[in-house]
Design a protein around this motif. Structure first.
Motif, PDB file in Angstrom:
ATOM      1  N   GLY A 182      16.648   1.415  99.357  1.00  0.00           N
ATOM      2  CA  GLY A 182      16.595   2.872  99.371  1.00  0.00           C
ATOM      3  C   GLY A 182      17.395   3.537  98.273  1.00  0.00           C
ATOM      4  N   LEU A 183      18.181   2.765  97.498  1.00  0.00           N
ATOM      5  CA  LEU A 183      18.992   3.347  96.424  1.00  0.00           C
ATOM      6  C   LEU A 183      18.265   3.167  95.100  1.00  0.00           C
ATOM      7  CD1 LEU A 183      21.755   4.704  95.800  1.00  0.00           C
ATOM      8  CD2 LEU A 183      22.598   2.420  95.215  1.00  0.00           C
ATOM      9  N   ALA A 184      17.949   4.272  94.431  1.00  0.00           N
ATOM     10  CA  ALA A 184      17.282   4.239  93.131  1.00  0.00           C
ATOM     11  C   ALA A 184      18.334   4.054  92.048  1.00  0.00           C
ATOM     12  CB  ALA A 184      16.495   5.526  92.902  1.00  0.00           C
ATOM     13  N   ASP A 185      18.531   2.833  91.623  1.00  0.00           N
ATOM     14  CA  ASP A 185      19.609   2.482  90.693  1.00  0.00           C
ATOM     15  C   ASP A 185      19.093   1.401  89.748  1.00  0.00           C
ATOM     16  OD1 ASP A 185      22.292   2.246  89.673  1.00  0.00           O
ATOM     17  OD2 ASP A 185      22.570   0.461  90.916  1.00  0.00           O
ATOM     18  N   PRO A 186      19.176   1.597  88.417  1.00  0.00           N
ATOM     19  CA  PRO A 186      19.898   2.630  87.672  1.00  0.00           C
ATOM     20  C   PRO A 186      19.043   3.876  87.442  1.00  0.00           C
ATOM     21  CG  PRO A 186      19.007   1.029  86.151  1.00  0.00           C
ATOM     22  CD  PRO A 186      18.650   0.538  87.529  1.00  0.00           C
ATOM     23  N   GLN A 187      19.656   4.848  86.724  1.00  0.00           N
ATOM     24  CA  GLN A 187      18.957   6.059  86.330  1.00  0.00           C
ATOM     25  C   GLN A 187      19.414   6.470  84.931  1.00  0.00           C
ATOM     26  OE1 GLN A 187      19.124   9.224  89.270  1.00  0.00           O
ATOM     27  NE2 GLN A 187      18.909   7.783  90.970  1.00  0.00           N
ATOM     28  N   LEU A 188      18.589   7.273  84.261  1.00  0.00           N
ATOM     29  CA  LEU A 188      18.941   7.848  82.969  1.00  0.00           C
ATOM     30  C   LEU A 188      18.967   9.361  83.121  1.00  0.00           C
ATOM     31  CD1 LEU A 188      19.506   7.197  79.937  1.00  0.00           C
ATOM     32  CD2 LEU A 188      17.086   7.711  79.530  1.00  0.00           C
ATOM     33  N   VAL A 189      20.096   9.964  82.810  1.00  0.00           N
ATOM     34  CA  VAL A 189      20.281  11.403  82.992  1.00  0.00           C
ATOM     35  C   VAL A 189      20.411  12.049  81.616  1.00  0.00           C
ATOM     36  CG1 VAL A 189      21.625  13.197  84.131  1.00  0.00           C
ATOM     37  CG2 VAL A 189      21.497  10.904  85.138  1.00  0.00           C
ATOM     38  N   LEU A 190      19.588  13.063  81.349  1.00  0.00           N
ATOM     39  CA  LEU A 190      19.588  13.748  80.060  1.00  0.00           C
ATOM     40  C   LEU A 190      20.008  15.201  80.252  1.00  0.00           C
ATOM     41  CD1 LEU A 190      18.852  13.648  77.002  1.00  0.00           C
ATOM     42  CD2 LEU A 190      16.554  14.413  77.657  1.00  0.00           C
ATOM     43  N   PHE A 191      21.071  15.579  79.547  1.00  0.00           N
ATOM     44  CA  PHE A 191      21.570  16.955  79.606  1.00  0.00           C
ATOM     45  C   PHE A 191      21.278  17.671  78.286  1.00  0.00           C
ATOM     46  CE2 PHE A 191      24.616  14.562  82.299  1.00  0.00           C
ATOM     47  CZ  PHE A 191      24.390  15.202  83.505  1.00  0.00           C
ATOM     48  N   GLU A 192      20.938  18.952  78.385  1.00  0.00           N
ATOM     49  CA  GLU A 192      20.832  19.824  77.224  1.00  0.00           C
ATOM     50  C   GLU A 192      22.031  20.769  77.228  1.00  0.00           C
ATOM     51  OE1 GLU A 192      16.935  21.730  77.149  1.00  0.00           O
ATOM     52  OE2 GLU A 192      16.173  20.072  78.381  1.00  0.00           O
ATOM     53  N   THR A 193      22.521  21.138  76.044  1.00  0.00           N
ATOM     54  CA  THR A 193      23.676  22.027  75.963  1.00  0.00           C
ATOM     55  C   THR A 193      23.284  23.390  75.412  1.00  0.00           C
ATOM     56  OG1 THR A 193      24.426  21.628  73.696  1.00  0.00           O
ATOM     57  CG2 THR A 193      25.001  19.955  75.346  1.00  0.00           C
ATOM     58  N   ALA A 194      24.186  24.333  75.543  1.00  0.00           N
ATOM     59  CA  ALA A 194      23.924  25.712  75.131  1.00  0.00           C
ATOM     60  C   ALA A 194      23.693  25.841  73.632  1.00  0.00           C
ATOM     61  CB  ALA A 194      25.089  26.605  75.558  1.00  0.00           C
ATOM     62  N   GLU A 195      24.208  24.883  72.846  1.00  0.00           N
ATOM     63  CA  GLU A 195      24.068  24.970  71.393  1.00  0.00           C
ATOM     64  C   GLU A 195      23.141  23.907  70.836  1.00  0.00           C
ATOM     65  OE1 GLU A 195      27.845  25.363  69.408  1.00  0.00           O
ATOM     66  OE2 GLU A 195      28.653  26.603  71.025  1.00  0.00           O
ATOM     67  N   GLY A 196      22.309  23.309  71.696  1.00  0.00           N
ATOM     68  CA  GLY A 196      21.256  22.440  71.217  1.00  0.00           C
ATOM     69  C   GLY A 196      21.590  20.974  71.079  1.00  0.00           C
ATOM     70  N   ALA A 197      22.754  20.530  71.540  1.00  0.00           N
ATOM     71  CA  ALA A 197      23.065  19.103  71.547  1.00  0.00           C
ATOM     72  C   ALA A 197      22.423  18.450  72.772  1.00  0.00           C
ATOM     73  CB  ALA A 197      24.571  18.886  71.547  1.00  0.00           C
ATOM     74  N   LEU A 198      22.292  17.129  72.728  1.00  0.00           N
ATOM     75  CA  LEU A 198      21.759  16.365  73.850  1.00  0.00           C
ATOM     76  C   LEU A 198      22.784  15.330  74.285  1.00  0.00           C
ATOM     77  CD1 LEU A 198      18.059  15.675  72.763  1.00  0.00           C
ATOM     78  CD2 LEU A 198      18.868  17.395  74.378  1.00  0.00           C
ATOM     79  N   VAL A 199      22.845  15.097  75.590  1.00  0.00           N
ATOM     80  CA  VAL A 199      23.749  14.103  76.178  1.00  0.00           C
ATOM     81  C   VAL A 199      22.928  13.220  77.095  1.00  0.00           C
ATOM     82  CG1 VAL A 199      25.814  13.718  77.580  1.00  0.00           C
ATOM     83  CG2 VAL A 199      25.650  15.775  76.127  1.00  0.00           C
ATOM     84  N   ASP A 200      22.919  11.903  76.837  1.00  0.00           N
ATOM     85  CA  ASP A 200      22.237  11.000  77.758  1.00  0.00           C
ATOM     86  C   ASP A 200      23.256  10.088  78.422  1.00  0.00           C
ATOM     87  OD1 ASP A 200      22.211   8.200  76.287  1.00  0.00           O
ATOM     88  OD2 ASP A 200      21.582   9.646  74.775  1.00  0.00           O
TER      89      ASP A 200
END
Length: 337
Positions: free
Chosen positions: A207-225
């Motif tokens: 029941g645990l979905a592991d691993p995962q990839l999380v992608l964030f967008e920032t206010a000034e256009g950078a990306l964080v994965d």
């Protein structure tokens, strides 16, 4: 303040017991004055050999113990809001482990309560800001030597997940550290989240979905994965690489003992966050004690705690929707500007 700072520690589990040890044996200028945990036997075990500590089942009793001048909250996240508000009501400075409050609505209530006081009392326990490698990376990015940051690549792996760990907790508990680190390193708010889920590891609990990839967008256009993998099976690893216009910088590569013998080599891998970030926790608590004794509050704010919860909630929504989810932050109170 000439006498030792009397600290009430709330929670005597894995994290709380380590903080009790830290205050008693590592940090200068403070002492453990009281401990609260519903399992009083666990609390008694954590304070064994420490003189002058009272043990309580209830938070209020610990906070009202004579000699308590500050509070360290290391109880489970759902208990944090009540404990923070109780500390605020008594005017007690607080170091609260993350997540400050798991849900953004409750976190915003804490922000509003502190704002009504007109002064900061809370420091939130995002200890990576006190890690020497993270601090060097922050200084490098702030210097502008590598140009504007374009991307952060982050890795967060655990040996195994504890009982009761849920799919949502991959984001709202584990990745909350990367959420704060990204906001701090880049000096930008995170504005949107997308969570991608590959097939689960065969070692993940049912029941645990592991691993995962999380992608964030920032206010000034950078990306964080962020790669979050809580049942890697082999060790605790945290890495971060900043990719900038004129170069890149990476932290988190293990600098541990390398043993070479016939036919091969073996390098130690940390098995626990208390090992990997031991120095950071020591620095964090010492900075909090020093500031509290001086009548100041430093470090991550209640607003930082709220922002992390709001971003994590967007991440959990993306887990369910499979699509990009925006982050909606409330107006920031003047206390935190």
């Amino acid at each position: 303040m000439s006498e030792l700072l009397g600290v009430a520690v709330l929670g005597a589990g894995h994290m709380g017991a380590d903080h009790i040890r830290r205050i008693d044996r590592v940090v200068s200028g403070a002492r453990v004055a009281a401990v609260a945990d519903p399992e009083t036997g666990r609390a008694q075990e954590a304070v064994a050999g420490i003189d002058g500590v009272s043990v309580h089942a209830e938070v209020a009793a610990a906070l009202d113990t004579p000699g308590v001048q500050a509070v360290l909250i290391a109880s489970p996240g759902p208990a944090h809001e009540e404990a923070l508000l109780a500390a605020f009501a008594r005017g007690l400075p607080v170091l609260c482990e993350k997540p400050m409050v798991p849900d953004s609505t409750g976190a915003l209530r804490v922000v509003a309560a502190e704002a009504r006081l007109g002064r900061r009392l809370a420091q939130i326990g995002f200890m990576r800001r006190y890690d020497a490698e993270y601090q060097r990376l922050k200084s490098l990015l702030d210097s502008g030597r590598l140009g504007r940051p374009l991307m952060l690549h982050c890795t967060h792996r655990n040996v195994s997940s504890p009982p009761g760990f849920t799919t949502a907790m991959l984001v709202d508990s584990s990745v909350s550290h990367e959420i704060d680190a990204a906001r701090w390193l880049l000096g930008q708010e995170l504005t949107a989240v997308t969570v991608l889920r590959p097939r689960s590891s065969s070692y993940a609990p049912e029941g645990l979905a592991d691993p995962q990839l999380v992608l964030f967008e920032t206010a000034e256009g950078a990306l964080v994965d962020v790669e979050i993998f809580v049942n890697s099976g082999f060790g605790y690893q945290v890495r971060c690489e900043a990719v900038c216009e004129s170069g890149s910088a990476r932290i988190g590569d293990e600098h541990t003992m390398l043993v070479t013998t016939a036919g091969g080599a073996c390098e130690d891998v940390a098995q626990d966050y208390l090992v990997r970030f031991a120095d950071a926790y020591d620095r964090e608590v010492q900075a909090w004690v020093d500031a509290t004794r001086d009548g100041r509050v430093v470090g991550p704010t209640a607003w930082d705690g709220y922002a992390a919860s709001a971003v994590a909630e967007a991440g959990v929504r993306s887990q369910h929707s499979g699509t990009r989810e925006p982050v909606d932050l409330a107006p920031r109170p003047e206390l935190y500007t």
